[in-house]
Design a protein around this motif. Structure first.
Motif, short mmCIF file in Angstrom:
data_model
loop_
_atom_site.label_atom_id
_atom_site.label_comp_id
_atom_site.label_asym_id
_atom_site.label_seq_id
_atom_site.Cartn_x
_atom_site.Cartn_y
_atom_site.Cartn_z
N PHE A 1 -11.55 0.32 8.32
CA PHE A 1 -11.80 1.56 9.07
C PHE A 1 -11.36 1.46 10.52
CE2 PHE A 1 -13.72 5.34 7.27
CZ PHE A 1 -13.79 4.94 5.93
N HIS B 1 0.81 -1.22 0.00
CA HIS B 1 0.00 0.00 0.00
C HIS B 1 0.86 1.28 0.00
CE1 HIS B 1 -2.74 3.08 1.45
NE2 HIS B 1 -2.09 3.15 2.58
N HIS C 1 -6.35 7.96 9.93
CA HIS C 1 -5.79 7.62 8.62
C HIS C 1 -6.91 7.23 7.64
CE1 HIS C 1 -2.30 6.52 6.12
NE2 HIS C 1 -3.00 5.47 5.70
C1 HEM Z 1 -2.57 9.78 0.16
C2 HEM Z 1 -2.03 8.95 0.99
C3 HEM Z 1 -2.70 7.75 1.61
C4 HEM Z 1 -4.00 7.31 1.50
C5 HEM Z 1 -5.15 7.94 0.72
C6 HEM Z 1 -4.10 6.12 2.32
C7 HEM Z 1 -5.25 5.36 2.48
C8 HEM Z 1 -5.38 4.28 3.30
C9 HEM Z 1 -6.60 3.54 3.56
C10 HEM Z 1 -7.95 3.88 2.95
C11 HEM Z 1 -6.32 2.55 4.43
C12 HEM Z 1 -7.31 1.59 5.07
C13 HEM Z 1 -7.69 2.21 6.39
C14 HEM Z 1 -8.75 1.54 7.21
O1 HEM Z 1 -9.58 0.80 6.67
O2 HEM Z 1 -8.78 1.80 8.45
C15 HEM Z 1 -4.91 2.61 4.75
C16 HEM Z 1 -4.22 1.75 5.59
C17 HEM Z 1 -2.89 1.80 5.86
N1 HEM Z 1 -2.01 2.80 5.45
FE1 HEM Z 1 -2.45 4.32 4.19
N2 HEM Z 1 -2.87 5.86 2.89
C18 HEM Z 1 -1.98 6.82 2.47
C19 HEM Z 1 -0.64 6.91 2.78
C20 HEM Z 1 0.05 5.99 3.55
C21 HEM Z 1 1.48 6.00 3.76
C22 HEM Z 1 2.45 7.00 3.13
C23 HEM Z 1 1.77 4.94 4.58
C24 HEM Z 1 3.07 4.44 5.15
C25 HEM Z 1 4.21 4.97 5.00
C26 HEM Z 1 0.53 4.29 4.90
C27 HEM Z 1 0.40 3.20 5.72
C28 HEM Z 1 -0.75 2.48 5.94
C29 HEM Z 1 -0.81 1.25 6.70
C30 HEM Z 1 0.38 0.58 7.38
C31 HEM Z 1 -2.14 0.82 6.63
C32 HEM Z 1 -2.69 -0.48 7.25
C33 HEM Z 1 -2.93 -1.49 6.15
C34 HEM Z 1 -1.76 -1.81 5.30
O3 HEM Z 1 -0.69 -2.14 5.80
O4 HEM Z 1 -1.86 -1.71 4.05
N3 HEM Z 1 -0.50 4.94 4.24
N4 HEM Z 1 -4.37 3.69 4.07
#
Ligand code: HEM
Ligand code: HEM
Length: 139
Positions: free
Chosen positions: A74, A5, A79
């Protein structure tokens, strides 16, 4: 798994920044600086589309990864909410871009396109910080 992701999102951000950089050339021309040919119209649209598609794919991978890991989505609090806000704002910004690409855009429409797209990067910055914190401490 948890890194897919952030990597897709990073590609999206790079494409978005590049799109914004190309857009700046148009901003300059519209305000009497530079030439019209400096703005690569089609390239801007192409990178804009790439950015938008990657953003959605990256977000769905985020949801998917959490569902795979925890069986629900969610659960990441701010985030997740900020992701919805970012997707909404860029959807509006890109929709305005679609209107502009038909060649009938006014200065005001172009400016709204600029303000919405550029300012959403502020939320993206917070989102990156939250993501790193999330990755480091909660997964
Ligand atoms: C525009 C930037 C970003 C968007 C729109 C985004 C969007 C999302 C969404 C929709 C989720 C699922 C959240 C949930 O259901 O509670 C998520 C999970 C997560 N995000 Fe992001 N995110 C972004 C940037 C980042 C970045 C830069 C990082 C790490 C460096 C990150 C790390 C994570 C992690 C660790 C999760 C938990 C699930 C997984 O490991 O894939 N995110 N994010
Ligand atoms: C698919 C997505 C996008 C499309 C179709 C699109 C389309 C366009 C078009 C056709 C113009 C020229 C408008 C005119 O002068 O009449 C323009 C201008 C511009 N775009 Fe985009 N764009 C997109 C995404 C973005 C993104 C993501 C950003 C920022 C990161 C951005 C920043 C700008 C800027 C700064 C201008 C100059 C505005 C001005 O002159 O005041 N665009 N866009």
């Amino acid at each position: 798994m948890a890194f897919i992701h952030p990597m897709v999102i990073l590609l999206a951000i790079l494409s978005g920044v590049y799109t914004g950089f190309l857009g700046w050339k148009r901003f300059r021309f519209r305000r009497g600086r530079g030439t019209a040919s400096e703005f690569p119209w089609q390239k801007h649209i192409q990178w804009g589309k790439r950015f938008y598609i990657l953003l959605w794919i990256g977000s769905f991978i985020g949801f998917g990864a959490l569902f795979y890991l925890k069986g629900e989505i969610f659960t990441s609090g701010l985030h997740a909410y900020l992701a919805v806000l970012i997707l909404l704002l860029f959807s509006i910004g890109v929709a305005l871009g679609g209107k502009l690409s038909k060649g009938k855009g006014t200065n005001r429409l172009a400016l709204s396109h600029l303000i919405i797209n550029y300012s959403t990067f502020f939320f993206v910055l917070i989102q990156v910080i939250l993501g790193v914190v999330f990755l480091t401490f909660f997964l």
